[in-house]
Structure formats: structure tokens, C-alpha cells
Scaffold this active site. Structure first.
Site, short mmCIF file in Angstrom:
data_model
loop_
_atom_site.label_atom_id
_atom_site.label_comp_id
_atom_site.label_asym_id
_atom_site.label_seq_id
_atom_site.Cartn_x
_atom_site.Cartn_y
_atom_site.Cartn_z
N HIS A 1 -3.98 6.00 3.30
CA HIS A 1 -4.66 4.78 2.85
C HIS A 1 -4.09 3.52 3.51
CE1 HIS A 1 -5.85 1.70 -0.20
NE2 HIS A 1 -6.89 2.48 -0.40
N ASP B 1 0.84 -1.20 0.00
CA ASP B 1 0.00 0.00 0.00
C ASP B 1 0.87 1.25 0.00
OD1 ASP B 1 -2.35 1.80 0.76
OD2 ASP B 1 -3.30 -0.17 0.97
N TYR C 1 -7.22 -11.92 -11.33
CA TYR C 1 -6.39 -13.08 -11.60
C TYR C 1 -6.80 -14.25 -10.72
CZ TYR C 1 -3.55 -9.90 -14.32
OH TYR C 1 -3.13 -8.99 -15.25
N ILE D 1 -7.33 1.73 23.77
CA ILE D 1 -7.54 2.92 22.95
C ILE D 1 -8.05 2.58 21.56
CG2 ILE D 1 -5.75 4.26 24.13
CD1 ILE D 1 -4.04 3.72 21.44
N VAL E 1 -9.38 1.69 18.09
CA VAL E 1 -10.23 0.69 17.44
C VAL E 1 -9.62 -0.70 17.62
CG1 VAL E 1 -11.23 2.30 15.77
CG2 VAL E 1 -9.09 1.11 15.22
N SER F 1 -11.14 -1.14 -0.88
CA SER F 1 -9.87 -1.12 -0.14
C SER F 1 -10.08 -1.38 1.34
CB SER F 1 -9.19 0.24 -0.27
OG SER F 1 -8.55 0.39 -1.50
N ALA G 1 -7.04 -8.31 -8.74
CA ALA G 1 -8.08 -9.14 -8.10
C ALA G 1 -8.65 -10.19 -9.06
CB ALA G 1 -9.20 -8.26 -7.57
N ASN H 1 -13.57 0.06 -7.32
CA ASN H 1 -14.60 0.99 -6.86
C ASN H 1 -15.36 1.71 -7.97
OD1 ASN H 1 -13.77 0.44 -4.22
ND2 ASN H 1 -12.28 2.11 -4.24
#
Length: 269
Positions: free
Chosen positions: A62, A32, A165, A77, A79, A215, A163, A153
Site C-alpha cells: 500500500h 503508511d 478533522y 522507466i 510511471v 488511498s 480526514a 472507502n
């Protein structure tokens, strides 16, 4: 205080955590924009393949967000991630702009294969096929890496590369009502879906953000793969992929949803 994002609950990750399955010992490469140092993340290493950006820190946001959905720590803390004990590796293949070259992505996949990664999260894609990228996916897969990639998207009735493949596990996005997100690309080759709307996760500057996209769906599946790998350490990447599909919650049309919604509880039973 720590909050549990809706997607983490929806994929039933806490049920797996209650079984002692948190992704411990499983190596996950995040291909990424990099991953920023964050109090809710434990980054074990990585590499940059972006010319002019030698640091694996995230100049975009991202990659840090994707990383938190996989493995935000189970602490007091922020998430919680799907696999909070998974070992995160920041493999920078996209620059601060959020885009990158096929050669960078291919180098990142090669790094994942060379460094014993169990899972590679590719929350990225292109409408154009690339022989170089396909070969890199195939090579990483042959070396034991489960390549998990975003369907795209554009909302189109075909999915992005890599994706699409055969050796990449393609992930689409759903909303809070378990409907396909309007933007989520679908069609032949879609394997599975996961939450991708209003996804709360870690962000640079020791903060948090809510984002939308396939994503954001993809790391829910990469995290679930880490849980399955911890439970079944001898399983191959192909076995893990098939198991995640076989234990997914069906949402109807395979064209729109693949095998359905990833289900970490069923996958770790």
C-alpha cells in the site's frame, strides 16, 4: 519506457512539470505501511512506529503504491508521479497487515512536525473519532505540516477520521469519467477529489500495480501540494490547502466532490 498514468494526466501535473515545478525541495511524509526500495522512487529517510517492524520497507504494498503517485521519478522507466522531485519520507505507521494503531499514527504525525515535513499523506482512516489523533493532526498542522487524508472507502455519506478533522484536508476519489467512485465516502468536511480508480503506481519487488481507493486519490493531492509549495515557498500549509481548493475544477455537488478535482495546472499558474 515510462508511461504517464491516467490520473497524473487528469490532474494536469505534466503542465506544471513543463513550468519547472516538480516538487523540488519539498518534503513529503508518507504515513503508511512503509515504502519499499524501488528503481522508480527516491526515498530520503523516514522512521517506523510499528511495534515489531523496525524497517521502513513495505511488507504490504500500500505505502509503496501511494508513494509512487506522489513522486515516481521522471526517468525512462515505469510511471510518473505528480511531484517527481519531491523528497519522500517513509513513515511506517501501519503494519504488513495494512492496519495500525492510533498511537502509531500520532507518533508518525509528531515525527513529521519535528522533522520539517511540508506535507503528510495519510491514506488511512477509521470510522471512529479519536481525541489523540485529532490532537496529533492539530499539532502537526500548527508546526507547518499540511495533513492530507483519505475520505474512506465504505461509500457512506460521511467521511472517515482523521480526514473529517478540520485541520486535515479530506480527499475523495473519482473515476475516469470524473464521477465519484462508488466507494468514495462523501459529506461534510470533504475538501477535494482526485483519481482513485485503476491507479497505476509503484509496488514492492521493483514492480507496478493498479489499485482502487481514496488511498490512491489522496497522494495526487499531496503531490499537487508539493508543486504549489515549490512555486510559493513562503506559503503556509493553510494557504496551500486553500489555493488547491480555489483552483480545483468544479464537478458539481460539494457534498460529493468538495471543491472539485485537484488541478495542478491551475494551481501553479
Amino acid at each position: 519506457a515510462q508511461s504517464v498514468p491516467w490520473g497524473i494526466s487528469r490532474v494536469q501535473a505534466p503542465a506544471a512539470h513543463n513550468r519547472g515545478l516538480t516538487g523540488s525541495g519539498v518534503k513529503v511524509a508518507v504515513l503508511d505501511t512503509g515504502i519499499s526500495t524501488h528503481p522508480d522512487l527516491n526515498i530520503r529517510g523516514g522512521a517506523s512506529f510499528v511495534p515489531g517492524e523496525p524497517s521502513t520497507q513495505d511488507g504490504n504494498g500500500h505505502g509503496t503504491h501511494v508513494a509512487g503517485t506522489i513522486a515516481a521519478l521522471n526517468n525512462s522507466i515505469g510511471v510518473l508521479g505528480v511531484a517527481p522531485s519531491a523528497e519522500l519520507y517513509a513513515v511506517k505507521v501501519l503494519g504488513a497487515s495494512g492496519s495500525g494503531s492510533v498511537s502509531s499514527i500520532a507518533q508518525g504525525l509528531e515525527w513529521a512536525g519535528n522533522n520539517g515535513m511540508h506535507v503528510a499523506n495519510l491514506s488511512l482512516g477509521s470510522p471512529s473519532p479519536s481525541a489523540t489523533l485529532e490532537q496529533a493532526v492539530n499539532s502537526a498542522t500548527s508546526r507547518g505540516v499540511l495533513v492530507v487524508a483519505a475520505s474512506g472507502n465504505s461509500g457512506a455519506g460521511s467521511i472517515s477520521y482523521p480526514a473529517r478533522y478540520a485541520n486535515a484536508m479530506a480527499v475523495g476519489a473519482t473515476d475516469q469519467n470524473n464521477n465519484r467512485a462508488s466507494f468514495s465516502q462523501y459529506g461534510a468536511g470533504l475538501d477535494i477529489v482526485a483519481p482513485g480508480v485503476n491507479v497505476q503506481s509503484t509496488y514492492p519487488g521493483s514492480t507496478y500495480a493498479s489499485l482502487n481507493g481514496t488511498s490512491m486519490a489522496t497522494p495526487h493531492v499531496a503531490g499537487a501540494a508539493a508543486l504549489v509549495k515549490q512555486k510559493n515557498p513562503s506559503w503556509s500549509n493553510v494557504q496551500i490547502r486553500n489555493h488547491l481548493k480555489n483552483t480545483a475544477t468544479s464537478l458539481g455537488s460539494t457534498n460529493l466532490y468538495g471543491s472539485g478535482l485537484v488541478n495542478a495546472e491551475a494551481a501553479t499558474r
